[in-house]
Design a protein around this motif. Sequence first.
Motif, PDB file in Angstrom:
ATOM      1  N   PHE A   1       0.861  -1.184   0.000  1.00 59.08           N
ATOM      2  CA  PHE A   1       0.000   0.000   0.000  1.00 59.08           C
ATOM      3  C   PHE A   1       0.894   1.230   0.000  1.00 59.08           C
ATOM      4  O   PHE A   1       1.964   1.232   0.606  1.00 59.08           O
ATOM      5  N   GLY A   2       0.438   2.297  -0.646  1.00 52.97           N
ATOM      6  CA  GLY A   2       1.195   3.544  -0.666  1.00 52.97           C
ATOM      7  C   GLY A   2       2.352   3.496  -1.650  1.00 52.97           C
ATOM      8  O   GLY A   2       2.542   2.509  -2.379  1.00 52.97           O
ATOM      9  N   LYS A   3       3.105   4.610  -1.670  1.00 47.93           N
ATOM     10  CA  LYS A   3       4.227   4.724  -2.606  1.00 47.93           C
ATOM     11  C   LYS A   3       5.404   5.399  -1.905  1.00 47.93           C
ATOM     12  O   LYS A   3       5.196   6.144  -0.940  1.00 47.93           O
ATOM     13  N   GLY A   4       6.571   5.203  -2.443  1.00 44.79           N
ATOM     14  CA  GLY A   4       7.765   5.908  -1.958  1.00 44.79           C
ATOM     15  C   GLY A   4       7.976   5.735  -0.463  1.00 44.79           C
ATOM     16  O   GLY A   4       8.024   4.625   0.050  1.00 44.79           O
ATOM     17  N   ASP A   5       8.042   6.907   0.216  1.00 42.43           N
ATOM     18  CA  ASP A   5       8.322   6.872   1.661  1.00 42.43           C
ATOM     19  C   ASP A   5       7.184   6.251   2.454  1.00 42.43           C
ATOM     20  O   ASP A   5       7.385   5.772   3.571  1.00 42.43           O
ATOM     21  N   THR A   6       5.968   6.336   1.876  1.00 42.81           N
ATOM     22  CA  THR A   6       4.812   5.827   2.632  1.00 42.81           C
ATOM     23  C   THR A   6       4.481   4.381   2.266  1.00 42.81           C
ATOM     24  O   THR A   6       3.446   3.867   2.651  1.00 42.81           O
ATOM     25  N   LEU A   7       5.362   3.746   1.517  1.00 41.43           N
ATOM     26  CA  LEU A   7       5.097   2.366   1.092  1.00 41.43           C
ATOM     27  C   LEU A   7       5.038   1.427   2.310  1.00 41.43           C
ATOM     28  O   LEU A   7       5.919   1.443   3.158  1.00 41.43           O
ATOM     29  N   VAL A   8       3.947   0.663   2.341  1.00 41.59           N
ATOM     30  CA  VAL A   8       3.800  -0.324   3.422  1.00 41.59           C
ATOM     31  C   VAL A   8       3.635  -1.691   2.786  1.00 41.59           C
ATOM     32  O   VAL A   8       2.773  -1.883   1.926  1.00 41.59           O
ATOM     33  N   LYS A   9       4.457  -2.642   3.203  1.00 44.52           N
ATOM     34  CA  LYS A   9       4.324  -4.009   2.681  1.00 44.52           C
ATOM     35  C   LYS A   9       3.421  -4.781   3.642  1.00 44.52           C
ATOM     36  O   LYS A   9       3.849  -5.183   4.716  1.00 44.52           O
ATOM     37  N   ALA A  10       2.169  -4.931   3.240  1.00 42.64           N
ATOM     38  CA  ALA A  10       1.220  -5.612   4.123  1.00 42.64           C
ATOM     39  C   ALA A  10       1.424  -7.123   4.075  1.00 42.64           C
ATOM     40  O   ALA A  10       1.153  -7.829   5.054  1.00 42.64           O
ATOM     41  N   LEU A  11       1.884  -7.601   2.939  1.00 36.94           N
ATOM     42  CA  LEU A  11       2.092  -9.053   2.788  1.00 36.94           C
ATOM     43  C   LEU A  11       3.284  -9.262   1.844  1.00 36.94           C
ATOM     44  O   LEU A  11       3.357  -8.639   0.791  1.00 36.94           O
ATOM     45  N   SER A  12       4.192 -10.124   2.279  1.00 34.96           N
ATOM     46  CA  SER A  12       5.389 -10.334   1.461  1.00 34.96           C
ATOM     47  C   SER A  12       5.561 -11.806   1.117  1.00 34.96           C
ATOM     48  O   SER A  12       5.667 -12.643   2.024  1.00 34.96           O
ATOM     49  N   ASP A  13       5.578 -12.072  -0.149  1.00 33.57           N
ATOM     50  CA  ASP A  13       5.933 -13.396  -0.661  1.00 33.57           C
ATOM     51  C   ASP A  13       5.280 -14.547   0.114  1.00 33.57           C
ATOM     52  O   ASP A  13       5.963 -15.437   0.631  1.00 33.57           O
ATOM     53  N   ALA A  14       3.969 -14.488   0.182  1.00 31.28           N
ATOM     54  CA  ALA A  14       3.258 -15.542   0.913  1.00 31.28           C
ATOM     55  C   ALA A  14       3.005 -16.725  -0.011  1.00 31.28           C
ATOM     56  O   ALA A  14       2.394 -16.566  -1.073  1.00 31.28           O
ATOM     57  N   ASN A  15       3.495 -17.879   0.383  1.00 32.50           N
ATOM     58  CA  ASN A  15       3.272 -19.107  -0.398  1.00 32.50           C
ATOM     59  C   ASN A  15       2.557 -20.101   0.513  1.00 32.50           C
ATOM     60  O   ASN A  15       3.154 -20.659   1.421  1.00 32.50           O
ATOM     61  N   ILE A  16       1.305 -20.266   0.278  1.00 35.64           N
ATOM     62  CA  ILE A  16       0.499 -21.125   1.149  1.00 35.64           C
ATOM     63  C   ILE A  16      -0.286 -22.102   0.292  1.00 35.64           C
ATOM     64  O   ILE A  16      -0.794 -21.723  -0.779  1.00 35.64           O
ATOM     65  N   THR A  17      -0.387 -23.305   0.767  1.00 36.62           N
ATOM     66  CA  THR A  17      -1.248 -24.283   0.091  1.00 36.62           C
ATOM     67  C   THR A  17      -2.205 -24.847   1.137  1.00 36.62           C
ATOM     68  O   THR A  17      -1.775 -25.283   2.201  1.00 36.62           O
ATOM     69  N   ILE A  18      -3.485 -24.770   0.845  1.00 37.35           N
ATOM     70  CA  ILE A  18      -4.488 -25.294   1.772  1.00 37.35           C
ATOM     71  C   ILE A  18      -5.295 -26.360   1.043  1.00 37.35           C
ATOM     72  O   ILE A  18      -5.766 -26.126  -0.085  1.00 37.35           O
ATOM     73  N   GLU A  19      -5.453 -27.472   1.675  1.00 37.46           N
ATOM     74  CA  GLU A  19      -6.159 -28.569   1.012  1.00 37.46           C
ATOM     75  C   GLU A  19      -7.604 -28.637   1.460  1.00 37.46           C
ATOM     76  O   GLU A  19      -7.969 -28.103   2.508  1.00 37.46           O
ATOM     77  N   ARG A  20      -8.372 -29.282   0.610  1.00 36.72           N
ATOM     78  CA  ARG A  20      -9.799 -29.393   0.889  1.00 36.72           C
ATOM     79  C   ARG A  20     -10.024 -30.034   2.260  1.00 36.72           C
ATOM     80  O   ARG A  20      -9.384 -31.004   2.624  1.00 36.72           O
TER      81      ARG A  20
ATOM     82  N   ASP B   1       4.502  -9.244  10.533  1.00 39.40           N
ATOM     83  CA  ASP B   1       4.926  -8.197   9.584  1.00 39.40           C
ATOM     84  C   ASP B   1       4.764  -8.626   8.128  1.00 39.40           C
ATOM     85  O   ASP B   1       5.645  -8.402   7.280  1.00 39.40           O
ATOM     86  N   GLY B   2       3.669  -9.278   7.839  1.00 38.90           N
ATOM     87  CA  GLY B   2       3.359  -9.645   6.456  1.00 38.90           C
ATOM     88  C   GLY B   2       4.059 -10.890   5.968  1.00 38.90           C
ATOM     89  O   GLY B   2       3.913 -11.268   4.794  1.00 38.90           O
TER      90      GLY B   2
END
Lengths: 426, 249
Positions: free
Chosen positions: B34-53, B239-240
């Motif tokens: 979210f945001g740009k430049g100085d105000t950039l916030v990484k809400a989620l980083s490189d999430a790799n999830i697998t959920i099975e039925r 932290d994401g």
Amino acid sequence: MMNNQTLLTITNKQNTHRNNTGLVSRLAKRSIFRNTRRTLLTVLLISCSLTAILFTDAFVRGMVNTMVKISTQTFLGEGQIHQKGFREANDIDLYIKDTPRLYQQLDTVSEIQAYAPRVLAGAMTSSSENVASAIIYGVDANKEASVSKLKLAMTQGDYLSGVDGEIILGEQLADLLEISLGDRLVVTVSEAHGGDLSQALFRVSGLFSFNERTMDIGMAFINLSQGQTLLNITGVHEIALRLQELNQADDKTLAFWTVLNTEQLETLSWQELVPQLSSMLAMTEYSTLIVSVIMYLLVCLGLINTMFMSIFERQTEFGILLAIGTRSKQLFYQIMLEGLFIGLLSVVLGLLLALVLCYWGSIVGIDYSELEMSGLTLNEPIYLVLDVSSFALMGLATLAITLISCIYPALHAARLQPSSAMRKTL
Amino acid sequence: MTILADTVADVAITKKTDSNKSTVIETSGLCREFGKGDTLVKALSDANITIERGEFTAIIGPSGSGKSTLLQLIGGLDTPSSGDVFLDNKNISHMSGTELSDFRRDHIGFIFQAYNLIPVLSARENIEYIMLLQGISAPERKKRVDMLMHAVGLDGLGERRPTELSGGQQQRVAVARAMVSKPSIILADEPTANLDSKTGADLLDMMKDLNEKQNMTFVFSTHDPKIMERAKRIIRLVDGCVVDDERRD
């Protein structure tokens, strides 16, 4: 042949369409009454604007009618016949000579209800106390009464009876000359055919008031025959026409306009005789347009504001609707439908209010006595004129404006992203 | 709570799957900024999830750790800055708005923290809403709504508006609404946060029952220890970033 699967798909699609239409309509109807006060205020804003527009329209129509009526029925007539060149030169030598044949012709024209022959000249009127200039009209007492309001405008004394020596004056002219009923008055004019001065003594037999200053201070009437003698002419300068219908003055396709415009004669409608009044009335009609534009602008801004307030309040709800599978276009239709319902309510209320108000105005009239507009004194009330086509047109225009105003808020709602619309929640 | 599971047996998804353990949710390099430049916030980083039925998964973490963001991305309610989300083997990250709406309608059930029912619709109508969007016939809609109303213990309250229901009753309506469209995944954002502990526990038992009997996939974002106790899998975010993924078989 269609197989069962295809039939099922078609049935499902039809169900979806029917369900969605009903659903959107149900949500829209219920949503507009969620904040009843705001909806009612919005409906009132739109309906009052519509009422104001229709009232203005009816008032302007009434005012135009009244002004035309005052202008034509007071003295002018709906048309006039002159010898060609008379109006431009104001030359008393240019008079209509073969009057018997013209009268005969006028008697046969069905559109002409009545006509009044006149002679006229600028004159010097002298009393024992004062002197004033005025236009002296020689009129046929009976015929004049059927065309103008001279007889009705009498305030003192008697109307002309056809006897020589009678003169009737405007009240203000009498005041200027410091004379009253029975007093003597000398009228001096320039004769036709040479311009010799001609004088005659009159006794004031009556006073009139048209409630219009220029007429009341600048006109005097004597009998036609004495006027002809005084001016040394055998014909008349002017024949004022009263038509069966006012709108016949506009209709130049009517045969009599051609018949009465010859090499010698010039027959003009009131619009041509007083073009400044005609132009003024045309401009007056723009006032409806101006009022409409201002009102519709207010309606647009008010409605956009209301719809946005409503949308911002329901932002989370829209987020939920989108999250659970509502398509953006369905949200768009929902907001548009809310606008349509508000518009329909407003139009019905606005038309009813306008109908009551304009009907009242058409019966009672609005008194603008003594108000002068473009040299014309409004000496009778303005009766509002209801026009069905205006009601229909303005009603539809209001509905259209309401819908147009809703497009922007509806697009805003449709473009919401569920996550940002729902903010704190999922 | 067995009633609901049995009821949903009629209503629930009966998609034929080759295996009860097929992958139903998969995220690949999922990022949200979210945001740009100085105000950039990484809400989620490189999430790799697998959920099975059939998994009953809780995503936990402190406030601002990206739980809700992850759930929003999985549910197609937000667009990732990069990465992909696959639901039922379909990449939803590149779907058009309409496709995504239809996909959410048919495949995902949402339960929100603040109940979030439509206030101008009655309890019945709230549950029925999605079926109307799906074009399901009136008799079928009535049948399903009646069954679910009974199953969540709201018999006789169908005509009430949300404001006339308690928080627990509203959340039950929300659960019924999430179930009624026969979704393959149910995403729940702190569903018990606004409920008292007993109502919350009852609701969780109901969902657990569904999960176990109907093999429905549940993904929770939560702080609630009760959910964590019942979860078969706990994914911890800080932290994401996914910092822990614990399975409790």
